[in-house]
Design a protein around this motif. Structure first.
Motif, mmCIF file in Angstrom:
data_model
loop_
_atom_site.group_PDB
_atom_site.id
_atom_site.type_symbol
_atom_site.label_atom_id
_atom_site.label_comp_id
_atom_site.label_asym_id
_atom_site.label_seq_id
_atom_site.Cartn_x
_atom_site.Cartn_y
_atom_site.Cartn_z
ATOM 1 N N ARG A 45 0.842 -1.186 0.000
ATOM 2 C CA ARG A 45 0.000 0.000 0.000
ATOM 3 C C ARG A 45 0.882 1.243 0.000
ATOM 4 O O ARG A 45 1.951 1.264 0.600
ATOM 5 N N LYS A 46 0.374 2.285 -0.654
ATOM 6 C CA LYS A 46 1.069 3.569 -0.618
ATOM 7 C C LYS A 46 0.862 4.168 0.757
ATOM 8 O O LYS A 46 -0.174 3.967 1.391
ATOM 9 N N ASN A 47 1.831 4.895 1.209
ATOM 10 C CA ASN A 47 1.719 5.609 2.477
ATOM 11 C C ASN A 47 2.401 6.965 2.307
ATOM 12 O O ASN A 47 3.411 7.250 2.926
ATOM 13 N N PRO A 48 1.811 7.801 1.424
ATOM 14 C CA PRO A 48 2.500 9.051 1.088
ATOM 15 C C PRO A 48 2.364 10.116 2.159
ATOM 16 O O PRO A 48 1.411 10.117 2.944
ATOM 17 N N LYS A 49 3.320 10.989 2.164
ATOM 18 C CA LYS A 49 3.179 12.217 2.942
ATOM 19 C C LYS A 49 2.680 13.243 1.933
ATOM 20 O O LYS A 49 3.410 13.667 1.051
ATOM 21 N N GLY A 50 1.415 13.564 2.025
ATOM 22 C CA GLY A 50 0.810 14.477 1.059
ATOM 23 C C GLY A 50 -0.548 13.964 0.617
ATOM 24 O O GLY A 50 -1.261 13.309 1.380
ATOM 25 N N VAL A 51 -0.889 14.235 -0.628
ATOM 26 C CA VAL A 51 -2.206 13.886 -1.164
ATOM 27 C C VAL A 51 -2.378 12.376 -1.224
ATOM 28 O O VAL A 51 -1.495 11.656 -1.701
ATOM 29 N N HIS A 52 -3.523 11.927 -0.722
ATOM 30 C CA HIS A 52 -3.817 10.492 -0.698
ATOM 31 C C HIS A 52 -5.318 10.296 -0.908
ATOM 32 O O HIS A 52 -6.121 11.091 -0.428
ATOM 33 N N PHE A 53 -5.671 9.222 -1.613
ATOM 34 C CA PHE A 53 -7.072 8.881 -1.854
ATOM 35 C C PHE A 53 -7.404 7.651 -1.019
ATOM 36 O O PHE A 53 -6.702 6.643 -1.091
ATOM 37 N N GLU A 54 -8.478 7.755 -0.231
ATOM 38 C CA GLU A 54 -8.810 6.700 0.721
ATOM 39 C C GLU A 54 -10.282 6.315 0.634
ATOM 40 O O GLU A 54 -11.112 7.095 0.180
ATOM 41 N N ARG A 55 -10.565 5.104 1.124
ATOM 42 C CA ARG A 55 -11.945 4.625 1.262
ATOM 43 C C ARG A 55 -12.378 4.830 2.711
ATOM 44 O O ARG A 55 -11.611 4.585 3.634
ATOM 45 N N TRP A 56 -13.619 5.262 2.890
ATOM 46 C CA TRP A 56 -14.196 5.441 4.216
ATOM 47 C C TRP A 56 -15.628 4.934 4.204
ATOM 48 O O TRP A 56 -16.303 4.979 3.185
ATOM 49 N N PRO A 89 -13.009 12.385 -9.315
ATOM 50 C CA PRO A 89 -13.678 13.280 -10.272
ATOM 51 C C PRO A 89 -12.801 14.486 -10.624
ATOM 52 O O PRO A 89 -11.962 14.901 -9.820
ATOM 53 N N PRO A 90 -13.003 15.052 -11.807
ATOM 54 C CA PRO A 90 -12.185 16.202 -12.239
ATOM 55 C C PRO A 90 -12.220 17.381 -11.268
ATOM 56 O O PRO A 90 -11.215 18.058 -11.095
ATOM 57 N N GLU A 91 -13.362 17.622 -10.620
ATOM 58 C CA GLU A 91 -13.433 18.762 -9.701
ATOM 59 C C GLU A 91 -12.554 18.553 -8.465
ATOM 60 O O GLU A 91 -12.003 19.500 -7.912
ATOM 61 N N ILE A 92 -12.381 17.306 -8.039
ATOM 62 C CA ILE A 92 -11.484 17.009 -6.907
ATOM 63 C C ILE A 92 -10.034 17.221 -7.338
ATOM 64 O O ILE A 92 -9.242 17.830 -6.620
ATOM 65 N N ILE A 93 -9.692 16.720 -8.528
ATOM 66 C CA ILE A 93 -8.335 16.901 -9.059
ATOM 67 C C ILE A 93 -8.025 18.394 -9.187
ATOM 68 O O ILE A 93 -6.938 18.855 -8.809
ATOM 69 N N ALA A 94 -8.985 19.179 -9.714
ATOM 70 C CA ALA A 94 -8.781 20.622 -9.869
ATOM 71 C C ALA A 94 -8.581 21.298 -8.512
ATOM 72 O O ALA A 94 -7.732 22.188 -8.374
ATOM 73 N N ARG A 95 -9.330 20.873 -7.506
ATOM 74 C CA ARG A 95 -9.202 21.448 -6.166
ATOM 75 C C ARG A 95 -7.816 21.146 -5.582
ATOM 76 O O ARG A 95 -7.193 22.009 -4.961
ATOM 77 N N ILE A 96 -7.338 19.933 -5.809
ATOM 78 C CA ILE A 96 -6.003 19.565 -5.309
ATOM 79 C C ILE A 96 -4.934 20.397 -6.013
ATOM 80 O O ILE A 96 -4.040 20.957 -5.366
ATOM 81 N N LYS A 97 -5.032 20.492 -7.337
ATOM 82 C CA LYS A 97 -4.030 21.251 -8.101
ATOM 83 C C LYS A 97 -4.034 22.726 -7.734
ATOM 84 O O LYS A 97 -2.987 23.374 -7.753
ATOM 85 N N ALA A 98 -5.210 23.263 -7.395
ATOM 86 C CA ALA A 98 -5.286 24.667 -6.992
ATOM 87 C C ALA A 98 -4.572 24.894 -5.661
ATOM 88 O O ALA A 98 -3.952 25.941 -5.449
ATOM 89 N N ARG A 99 -4.641 23.925 -4.780
ATOM 90 C CA ARG A 99 -4.012 24.044 -3.457
ATOM 91 C C ARG A 99 -2.566 23.540 -3.445
ATOM 92 O O ARG A 99 -1.799 23.893 -2.564
ATOM 93 N N ARG A 100 -2.229 22.659 -4.372
ATOM 94 C CA ARG A 100 -0.888 22.062 -4.446
ATOM 95 C C ARG A 100 -0.334 22.195 -5.865
ATOM 96 O O ARG A 100 -0.331 21.232 -6.626
ATOM 97 N N PRO A 101 0.097 23.396 -6.260
ATOM 98 C CA PRO A 101 0.654 23.563 -7.609
ATOM 99 C C PRO A 101 1.804 22.577 -7.841
ATOM 100 O O PRO A 101 2.618 22.341 -6.973
ATOM 101 N N GLY A 102 1.830 22.000 -9.016
ATOM 102 C CA GLY A 102 2.866 21.036 -9.331
ATOM 103 C C GLY A 102 2.502 19.596 -9.013
ATOM 104 O O GLY A 102 3.180 18.675 -9.424
ATOM 105 N N TRP A 103 1.407 19.399 -8.266
ATOM 106 C CA TRP A 103 0.978 18.035 -7.958
ATOM 107 C C TRP A 103 0.367 17.417 -9.208
ATOM 108 O O TRP A 103 -0.297 18.066 -9.994
ATOM 109 N N SER A 104 0.629 16.143 -9.392
ATOM 110 C CA SER A 104 -0.010 15.409 -10.496
ATOM 111 C C SER A 104 -0.399 14.022 -9.993
ATOM 112 O O SER A 104 0.322 13.439 -9.185
ATOM 113 N N PRO A 105 -1.539 13.521 -10.453
ATOM 114 C CA PRO A 105 -1.947 12.173 -10.037
ATOM 115 C C PRO A 105 -0.954 11.155 -10.570
ATOM 116 O O PRO A 105 -0.446 11.287 -11.659
ATOM 117 N N GLY A 106 -0.720 10.146 -9.785
ATOM 118 C CA GLY A 106 0.218 9.161 -10.299
ATOM 119 C C GLY A 106 0.466 8.133 -9.341
ATOM 120 O O GLY A 106 0.807 7.241 -8.952
#
Length: 106
Positions: A45-56, A89-106
């Motif tokens: 499992r990924k355990n990043p320091k930063g943006v992470h997508f999780e199930r709840w 969703p694209p709106e979540i990705i856009a919100r992340i990029k607005a708050r974290r310039p240079g971030w890219s999904p991957g």
């Protein structure tokens, strides 16, 4: 304290009302898969320091599973969305990029 809004019932719930489900958007491997693929699915499992997508799961509410995008370092929540989607969703990705310039999904 982590506060997530359930996308189904609209309630902003504290983490004590929720049940964590681990990393989101995993490719599942089962019977017939290679040992390496199955082992990676079960244990890696990924355990990043930063943006992470999780199930709840809204355990003490509607009981439904959903996804959340958040920062593991600051607990900033970028948004939540239904579990039945193949990716954020694209709106979540856009919100992340607005708050974290240079971030890219991957």
């Amino acid at each position: 304290m982590l506060l997530l809004t359930c996308p189904y019932c609209g309630i902003a719930a504290e983490e004590t009302e929720l049940a964590p489900g681990g990393e989101a958007h995993l490719k599942r491997f089962g019977p017939g898969s290679s040992d390496d693929d199955f082992e990676a699915y079960m244990f890696a499992r990924k355990n990043p320091k930063g943006v992470h997508f999780e199930r709840w799961r809204h355990a003490y509410g509607c009981g439904k599973w959903f996804m959340a995008a958040r920062c593991t370092a600051t607990l900033e929540v970028f948004g939540t969305y239904p579990a039945q989607v193949p990716g954020p969703p694209p709106e979540i990705i856009a919100r992340i990029k607005a708050r974290r310039p240079g971030w890219s999904p991957g």
